[in-house]
Design an enzyme around this catalytic site. Sequence first.
Site, PDB file in Angstrom:
ATOM      1  N   ARG A 139       0.850  -1.200   0.000  1.00 47.22           N
ATOM      2  CA  ARG A 139       0.000   0.000   0.000  1.00 47.22           C
ATOM      3  C   ARG A 139       0.884   1.249   0.000  1.00 47.22           C
ATOM      4  O   ARG A 139       2.089   1.152   0.167  1.00 47.22           O
ATOM      5  CB  ARG A 139      -0.931   0.011   1.212  1.00 47.22           C
ATOM      6  CG  ARG A 139      -0.178   0.107   2.530  1.00 47.22           C
ATOM      7  CD  ARG A 139      -1.117   0.209   3.710  1.00 47.22           C
ATOM      8  NE  ARG A 139      -0.372   0.127   4.956  1.00 47.22           N
ATOM      9  CZ  ARG A 139      -0.929   0.098   6.149  1.00 47.22           C
ATOM     10  NH1 ARG A 139      -2.239   0.136   6.274  1.00 47.22           N
ATOM     11  NH2 ARG A 139      -0.184   0.035   7.229  1.00 47.22           N
ATOM     12  N   GLU A 178      -2.480   7.933   7.449  1.00 42.70           N
ATOM     13  CA  GLU A 178      -1.098   7.910   7.953  1.00 42.70           C
ATOM     14  C   GLU A 178      -0.130   8.385   6.869  1.00 42.70           C
ATOM     15  O   GLU A 178       0.789   7.659   6.460  1.00 42.70           O
ATOM     16  CB  GLU A 178      -0.720   6.522   8.455  1.00 42.70           C
ATOM     17  CG  GLU A 178      -1.426   6.157   9.743  1.00 42.70           C
ATOM     18  CD  GLU A 178      -0.857   4.891  10.390  1.00 42.70           C
ATOM     19  OE1 GLU A 178      -0.136   4.141   9.726  1.00 42.70           O
ATOM     20  OE2 GLU A 178      -1.147   4.670  11.585  1.00 42.70           O
ATOM     21  N   GLU A 335      -6.556   5.479  15.844  1.00 42.14           N
ATOM     22  CA  GLU A 335      -6.247   4.037  15.800  1.00 42.14           C
ATOM     23  C   GLU A 335      -5.412   3.655  17.007  1.00 42.14           C
ATOM     24  O   GLU A 335      -4.502   4.392  17.393  1.00 42.14           O
ATOM     25  CB  GLU A 335      -5.394   3.682  14.576  1.00 42.14           C
ATOM     26  CG  GLU A 335      -6.065   3.685  13.248  1.00 42.14           C
ATOM     27  CD  GLU A 335      -5.072   3.279  12.144  1.00 42.14           C
ATOM     28  OE1 GLU A 335      -4.090   2.582  12.428  1.00 42.14           O
ATOM     29  OE2 GLU A 335      -5.290   3.700  11.010  1.00 42.14           O
ATOM     30  N   TRP A 343       2.708  -6.546  12.987  1.00 41.03           N
ATOM     31  CA  TRP A 343       3.899  -6.065  12.278  1.00 41.03           C
ATOM     32  C   TRP A 343       5.147  -6.009  13.155  1.00 41.03           C
ATOM     33  O   TRP A 343       6.172  -5.493  12.723  1.00 41.03           O
ATOM     34  CB  TRP A 343       3.611  -4.686  11.656  1.00 41.03           C
ATOM     35  CG  TRP A 343       2.841  -3.747  12.540  1.00 41.03           C
ATOM     36  CD1 TRP A 343       1.500  -3.523  12.499  1.00 41.03           C
ATOM     37  CD2 TRP A 343       3.348  -2.927  13.596  1.00 41.03           C
ATOM     38  NE1 TRP A 343       1.133  -2.601  13.460  1.00 41.03           N
ATOM     39  CE2 TRP A 343       2.257  -2.221  14.146  1.00 41.03           C
ATOM     40  CE3 TRP A 343       4.618  -2.707  14.136  1.00 41.03           C
ATOM     41  CZ2 TRP A 343       2.388  -1.320  15.209  1.00 41.03           C
ATOM     42  CZ3 TRP A 343       4.756  -1.810  15.200  1.00 41.03           C
ATOM     43  CH2 TRP A 343       3.645  -1.135  15.715  1.00 41.03           C
ATOM     44  N   GLU A 383      -3.066  -8.281   7.300  1.00 43.86           N
ATOM     45  CA  GLU A 383      -3.385  -7.920   8.683  1.00 43.86           C
ATOM     46  C   GLU A 383      -4.360  -8.887   9.341  1.00 43.86           C
ATOM     47  O   GLU A 383      -5.021  -8.539  10.318  1.00 43.86           O
ATOM     48  CB  GLU A 383      -3.887  -6.476   8.719  1.00 43.86           C
ATOM     49  CG  GLU A 383      -2.742  -5.523   8.392  1.00 43.86           C
ATOM     50  CD  GLU A 383      -3.142  -4.062   8.347  1.00 43.86           C
ATOM     51  OE1 GLU A 383      -4.298  -3.794   7.981  1.00 43.86           O
ATOM     52  OE2 GLU A 383      -2.297  -3.213   8.664  1.00 43.86           O
TER      53      GLU A 383
HETATM   54  C1  GAL Z   1      -1.700   1.623  10.782  1.00 42.35           C
HETATM   55  C2  GAL Z   1      -2.603   1.772   9.580  1.00 42.35           C
HETATM   56  C3  GAL Z   1      -3.735   0.791   9.598  1.00 42.35           C
HETATM   57  C4  GAL Z   1      -3.268  -0.568  10.006  1.00 42.35           C
HETATM   58  C5  GAL Z   1      -2.594  -0.483  11.334  1.00 42.35           C
HETATM   59  C6  GAL Z   1      -2.116  -1.809  11.867  1.00 42.35           C
HETATM   60  O1  GAL Z   1      -0.409   2.012  10.448  1.00 42.35           O
HETATM   61  O2  GAL Z   1      -3.099   3.075   9.479  1.00 42.35           O
HETATM   62  O3  GAL Z   1      -4.318   0.769   8.316  1.00 42.35           O
HETATM   63  O4  GAL Z   1      -2.376  -1.032   9.046  1.00 42.35           O
HETATM   64  O5  GAL Z   1      -1.475   0.353  11.230  1.00 42.35           O
HETATM   65  O6  GAL Z   1      -1.462  -1.671  13.106  1.00 42.35           O
END
Ligand code: GAL
Length: 727
Positions: A139, A178, A335, A343, A383
Site C-alpha cells: 500500500r 497515515e 487508531e 507487524w 493484517e
Molecule cells: C496503521 C494503519 C492501519 C493498520 C494499522 C495496523 O499504520 O493506518 O491501516 O495497518 O497500522 O497496526
Amino acid sequence: MSTPTPFRWLRRPGPHTPPGTTAVAVGATDAYAPSGLSYGADYNPDQWPREVWDEDVRLMREAGVTVVSLAIFSWARIQPTEHTWDFAWLDEIMDLLHANGITVDLATATASPPPWLTTKHPEILPQTRTGETLWPGARQQWRPTSPIFRSHALHLVERMAERYGDHPALVAWHVSNELGCHNVDDFSDDAAAAFRAWLRERYTTLDALNDAWGTAFWSQRYSAWEQILPPRLAASHPNPTQQLDFKRFSSDALRQYLRAEAAILRRMTPDVPVTTNFMVMGETKGMDYAAWADELDFVSNDHYVLPGPQALDELSFSANLTGGIARHKPWFLMEHSTSAVNWQPVNVAKKPGELARDSLTHVAHGADAVCYFQWRQSAAGAEKYHSGMLPHAGERSRLFRDVVALGGTLRDLAPVAGSEQKPARAAIVFDWDSWWTSELDSHPTDRLRYRQEALDWYSAFLALGVRADVVPTATDLAGYDVVVAPVLHVVPTDLRDRLTAFVEGGGHLVTTYFSGVVDQDDHAWLGGYPGALRDLLGIRVEEFAPLLDGESATVELAGEQLEGTLWTEPVDVVDPDVEVLGWYKTGEQAGRAAVTRRTVRSGDSAGSAAYVSTRFGRLGLVPVLARLLDDAGVRSELPAAVRGDVELAVRTDGTDDFWFLVNRTARPVEVPDVAGDVLAGRRLAPSGTAGTPGTPGTPGTPGDGVLLLEPRGVAVVRRPAEPTPPR
Ligand code: GAL
C-alpha cells in the site's frame, strides 16, 4: 442492546459557520464540540459479504460504537477502472450506519492507488535512496510529489466530497491515511524537482544555499539549481545540511499534499471538519507534526504499544505529546489496537486490563475519541493476525466483552468530553529539527537516540509521580516552572533568546549533552560547546568524549553513585554562579563536573540553567530529576505511597478537574486521599476513614475515601477545578 452516545459535531467557525451554529474551540483550530466521548474503529465492510454488515451494526450498537472511519483503502473498489465508478456499496453502508446512529469519519480513499493507475503510470511509484522502486502489492505506493498521482487522487477527493458532502452520517473528512507511513522518504526524480523548488523558496539564491550547506567542503559548490539532488546513495557521507533540508522538505511535501486535499474538501463542504491520522509514536520521525497541526480542524493520532520495559511510558509520552501538538485541546485517537498487532517480530496479545488501560491513558491525555484499527478482524490479507474490536473468535470472546465494557466506561466518562489537558508545572520540550539532526551520520557517536533520551526523562517524571507536559519547541514556555530540553541539538538564535528569557523570568531549564551545538543550518556554534547555550549554562566544553559500548563513568550526585554511558565531556565551569551537582568519579573525566546548575538572578526572580553531560538512562535519571525538581519546588500531587505505581494525568473544563489515575502495575493499588466524585473505578472506604478497607463503593460515589485501582485499572475522579496557572 445499548444506544450509542450521539457525537455532536459543530460546524466550522468563521466564514464557514452556517447561521445558527456556534463555534467551539477544539483542536488546532475550531471545529467540533462533542457531547460525549466517541468510540469506534476503522471499518472495512468492503472486505466482507453484504450479510455481514447487518451483524456488524448490531454488534457496534452493542459495544456503544458511535463513529467509524470508512473507505480508507477503498479506491480500487470505488474506481475499479479509470473511467468507471462504483459508489452503490458505499451509499448503502453509509445509510445503514446512519440508520443505526453511527457517524462516519469518511476517508478520501486516496491512501492506496489501484493497480490500473500504477500499471498505467509506474512513474508515480516511490524510489528509495538506493534507487530501488517500491512496487505495488502492498500500500501507499505513491510519490508525495508526483503530479500524476496528485491529479488522480484529487479527482477522487472531489468525487467523494460531491457524493457524500451532504450525507447525514458524515461528521469529518479523513484525509488519506497515515501520510508518510511508508513513502515519506522518496528520492525519485519528482522528488528531486520538488526539492529544488522548495530550496529556491527557502534560499532564493544559490549563494545562500551554498553558504547554508557549507558546500566549500569536499568541492560541493553548486553553480546551477539543476545540479542539486536528494541525498541519494553516495560514495561517502552526504552533506549533512542537504540531509537535514531533505528531511524538512519531505515532511513539507506531504504537508502540501494534505493541504491540497483539505483545500478541495473545504471548498466543496465548508462545514465538515478535516483531519488526518498522525503517527506520534516510537521512532516514526519523518513528519514534523507540530507544523502539520495547523492544517487540521482537529488533531488525530494513531498509536500502537511497543513492547519493552517502557511500553506504558511510551504510550503516555506519545499521548501527552499529541496533546501538546493539539495545543492541549481535545484530540481524536484514530487508531490503536485492542490486542496484538501483526507487524512486530513477535506480536504479543494484551493482558487482561490492558485494553481499557491503554485506551483510557490516551483519554487521560486529552483524547475525546477512542478508536481502533479495526472493527472486524480481517480474514484475509496482511493484517489477518492483527486484533480488532470483533476478533476471529466472534462476539463470544473475552476481547469483545472487554470492548463492550469499555464502551460503558466511556459513556460514564461523558462529562470529561471537551475538557483540556490541565497544564503541569513541568514540561519536556520535543524538537523535530534536533531529532533529525542529532541522529545524522558522521557524528561523535552513532548510538545517540533523541526520542529515547526524551522518553527516559519522561520515565523519570513518571517514576517520581510528577506530571510533565510534552510540548513542541514552539510552545510558549513561560508558564512552566521547570523545562527539560534533552539533546536540544539545534539552537538558532531566537530559540536561545527564548530559553534565556525563560530562565531570566525565573524558570528552571534543564538540558543535556549535545545540546546547543549547531544552528538551523547544522553549522557548529564556535568558541566551545554547548555552543548557543554556553553562556546561559555558564560552562564550556572543548571536546566531546563519547564512550564506547560497554564503557561507563561513575557520577556521584546527591550521595548516589550513578552510571553514565554513551557520552561524557570535560566540562569547565566558567561562571561563578554555577554549582556542581554531580561529579565524575571514574574514567577520563574523574574529578570534573558532570551535572551543573547556574543560578540566574534577575530582579526578584531566581531561575536556573542545569546541564547533564552524560546519559543516565531512565533509572539513573530519577535521582537527578528528583534533585532538580526539589530545588525548583515542583512536587508530586500523588500520595507518596503510590508514586511510580500510578500515573496521574489531569484534564479540566475550568469548572471541574478530572483526575485520571492509571495503575501501572499488575496488582491492585490503593490510593488514599483523593477527594472527588468517582466517574470510573471505585472507592474502598467512606470519607474520614481513608486507609481502612471497607465496602466497595460504586462509580459516582462522592467523598474522599481510598480509591481502589484494579490491576492495570484506571480511576477517574471529578473535583472542583483548582486554578490553572497561565501556561
Ligand atoms: C496503521 C494503519 C492501519 C493498520 C494499522 C495496523 O499504520 O493506518 O491501516 O495497518 O497500522 O497496526
